[in-house]
Design a protein around this motif. Structure first.
Motif, PDB file in Angstrom:
ATOM      1  N   ASN A  76       0.831  -1.219   0.000  1.00  0.00           N
ATOM      2  CA  ASN A  76       0.000   0.000   0.000  1.00  0.00           C
ATOM      3  C   ASN A  76       0.861   1.263   0.000  1.00  0.00           C
ATOM      4  O   ASN A  76       0.840   2.067   0.938  1.00  0.00           O
ATOM      5  CB  ASN A  76      -0.930   0.004   1.216  1.00  0.00           C
ATOM      6  N   THR A  77       1.631   1.431  -1.025  1.00  0.00           N
ATOM      7  CA  THR A  77       2.608   2.518  -1.095  1.00  0.00           C
ATOM      8  C   THR A  77       1.937   3.854  -1.401  1.00  0.00           C
ATOM      9  O   THR A  77       1.200   3.982  -2.380  1.00  0.00           O
ATOM     10  CB  THR A  77       3.649   2.220  -2.186  1.00  0.00           C
ATOM     11  N   THR A  78       2.195   4.829  -0.551  1.00  0.00           N
ATOM     12  CA  THR A  78       1.732   6.195  -0.795  1.00  0.00           C
ATOM     13  C   THR A  78       2.815   6.953  -1.557  1.00  0.00           C
ATOM     14  O   THR A  78       3.911   6.433  -1.801  1.00  0.00           O
ATOM     15  CB  THR A  78       1.435   6.911   0.524  1.00  0.00           C
ATOM     16  N   GLU A  79       2.514   8.187  -1.924  1.00  0.00           N
ATOM     17  CA  GLU A  79       3.497   8.996  -2.642  1.00  0.00           C
ATOM     18  C   GLU A  79       4.727   9.248  -1.778  1.00  0.00           C
ATOM     19  O   GLU A  79       5.859   9.206  -2.264  1.00  0.00           O
ATOM     20  CB  GLU A  79       2.866  10.322  -3.061  1.00  0.00           C
ATOM     21  N   ASN A  84      10.413   7.746  -0.176  1.00  0.00           N
ATOM     22  CA  ASN A  84      11.324   7.150   0.804  1.00  0.00           C
ATOM     23  C   ASN A  84      12.066   5.952   0.217  1.00  0.00           C
ATOM     24  O   ASN A  84      13.249   5.733   0.512  1.00  0.00           O
ATOM     25  CB  ASN A  84      10.546   6.730   2.054  1.00  0.00           C
ATOM     26  N   ILE A  85      11.357   5.175  -0.597  1.00  0.00           N
ATOM     27  CA  ILE A  85      12.009   4.034  -1.249  1.00  0.00           C
ATOM     28  C   ILE A  85      13.107   4.526  -2.189  1.00  0.00           C
ATOM     29  O   ILE A  85      14.208   3.962  -2.244  1.00  0.00           O
ATOM     30  CB  ILE A  85      10.981   3.188  -2.012  1.00  0.00           C
ATOM     31  N   MET A  86      12.811   5.584  -2.937  1.00  0.00           N
ATOM     32  CA  MET A  86      13.818   6.155  -3.829  1.00  0.00           C
ATOM     33  C   MET A  86      15.025   6.661  -3.037  1.00  0.00           C
ATOM     34  O   MET A  86      16.182   6.465  -3.430  1.00  0.00           O
ATOM     35  CB  MET A  86      13.210   7.291  -4.650  1.00  0.00           C
ATOM     36  N   ALA A 113      16.595   8.850   8.474  1.00  0.00           N
ATOM     37  CA  ALA A 113      15.430   7.965   8.377  1.00  0.00           C
ATOM     38  C   ALA A 113      14.634   7.984   9.681  1.00  0.00           C
ATOM     39  O   ALA A 113      13.391   7.980   9.661  1.00  0.00           O
ATOM     40  CB  ALA A 113      15.879   6.551   8.039  1.00  0.00           C
ATOM     41  N   ARG A 114      15.323   8.026  10.813  1.00  0.00           N
ATOM     42  CA  ARG A 114      14.638   8.085  12.111  1.00  0.00           C
ATOM     43  C   ARG A 114      13.860   9.388  12.264  1.00  0.00           C
ATOM     44  O   ARG A 114      12.742   9.407  12.790  1.00  0.00           O
ATOM     45  CB  ARG A 114      15.658   7.935  13.233  1.00  0.00           C
TER      46      ARG A 114
END
Length: 245
Positions: A76-79, A84-86, A113-114
């Motif tokens: 369920n990936t949001t924009e 964040n994945i990129m 990231a934290r």
């Protein structure tokens, strides 16, 4: 300078000076581990190529499409999740550096990231795993990359990972296109040959039909002529029967 270790060496020591690998002059560092060998599916191979180019160009949508082609199912990936994945993949494929510097960049990434997770918690969003399903191809590929990256860091080598991988990715995509064009050409030639065989077959069937119809017409004409002769004979002699003169 390329530093390589052999099994005959008693020990492998790394110099404190950075090792510059002349990767763009034809020198290659090759690590063979047949225990980690695997054959990628053609679709997955193309997916990895497209993923690397998407990361290099910062194209999020293309990155998501490439992950799907590899076989990764996202949760369920949001924009924001996609961004964040990129960010993670861009960090993952960063240039190699000496071990100390590499670790410092990693810790810096973890701190960032934290902070992002803390912001999401304040907004009432719970953290979740991005990847719901990961194929074996992904594990083998990244395990191999991790081994190469670790070797570079231990040797103190600075290698532009994404630049090298992207060059290989472009060659890989070009190869895939050539294969598709070749398969398409072969399929078209096969269809053309089948069409010729069908034409010949239908042509032969047509001629056979014509011959059969001609034979049938000959029989009918013979019957008509016979009946006509009999009728003429009856008219002349008053009875059926062919008189021989």
């Amino acid at each position: 300078m390329l530093i390589a270790s052999s099994s005959s060496s008693s020990s492998c020591s790394s110099s404190s000076a950075e090792t510059m690998l002349p990767w763009n002059t034809g020198t290659e560092l090759v690590i063979l581990d047949f225990g980690m060998s695997a054959k990628l599916r053609e679709e997955a191979r193309e997916g990895f190529c497209e993923l690397l180019l998407a990361i290099q160009d910062g194209q999020v949508e293309r990155m998501l499409s490439a992950l799907n082609k590899i076989g990764i199912r996202l949760n369920n990936t949001t924009e924001r999740d996609a961004d964040n994945i990129m960010t993670f993949l861009t960090h993952y494929y960063r240039d190699t550096a000496p071990a100390k510097e590499n670790r410092a960049k990693f810790l810096e990434f973890v701190k960032a990231a934290r902070k992002r997770r803390e912001v999401e918690k304040k907004e009432g969003k719970n953290s979740k795993l991005f990847f719901e399903k990961v194929p074996v191809d992904w594990i083998y590929y990244n395990r191999t990359y991790s081994l190469l990256r670790g070797a570079c860091c231990q040797l103190g080598a600075r290698v532009p990972v994404l630049e090298i991988f992207s060059q290989a990715a472009r060659r890989g995509i070009a190869t895939s296109r050539k294969k598709r064009r070749r398969r398409k050409g072969e399929a078209e030639r096969k269809m053309s040959l089948e069409g010729v065989r069908d034409d010949k077959s239908s042509s032969g069937a047509g001629w056979r039909g014509i011959r059969l119809r001609a034979c049938a017409l000959t029989v009918v004409m013979a019957a008509v002529v016979t009946v006509a002769i009999l009728m003429i004979d009856k008219a002349l002699h008053g009875s059926f029967g062919i008189r021989v003169l």
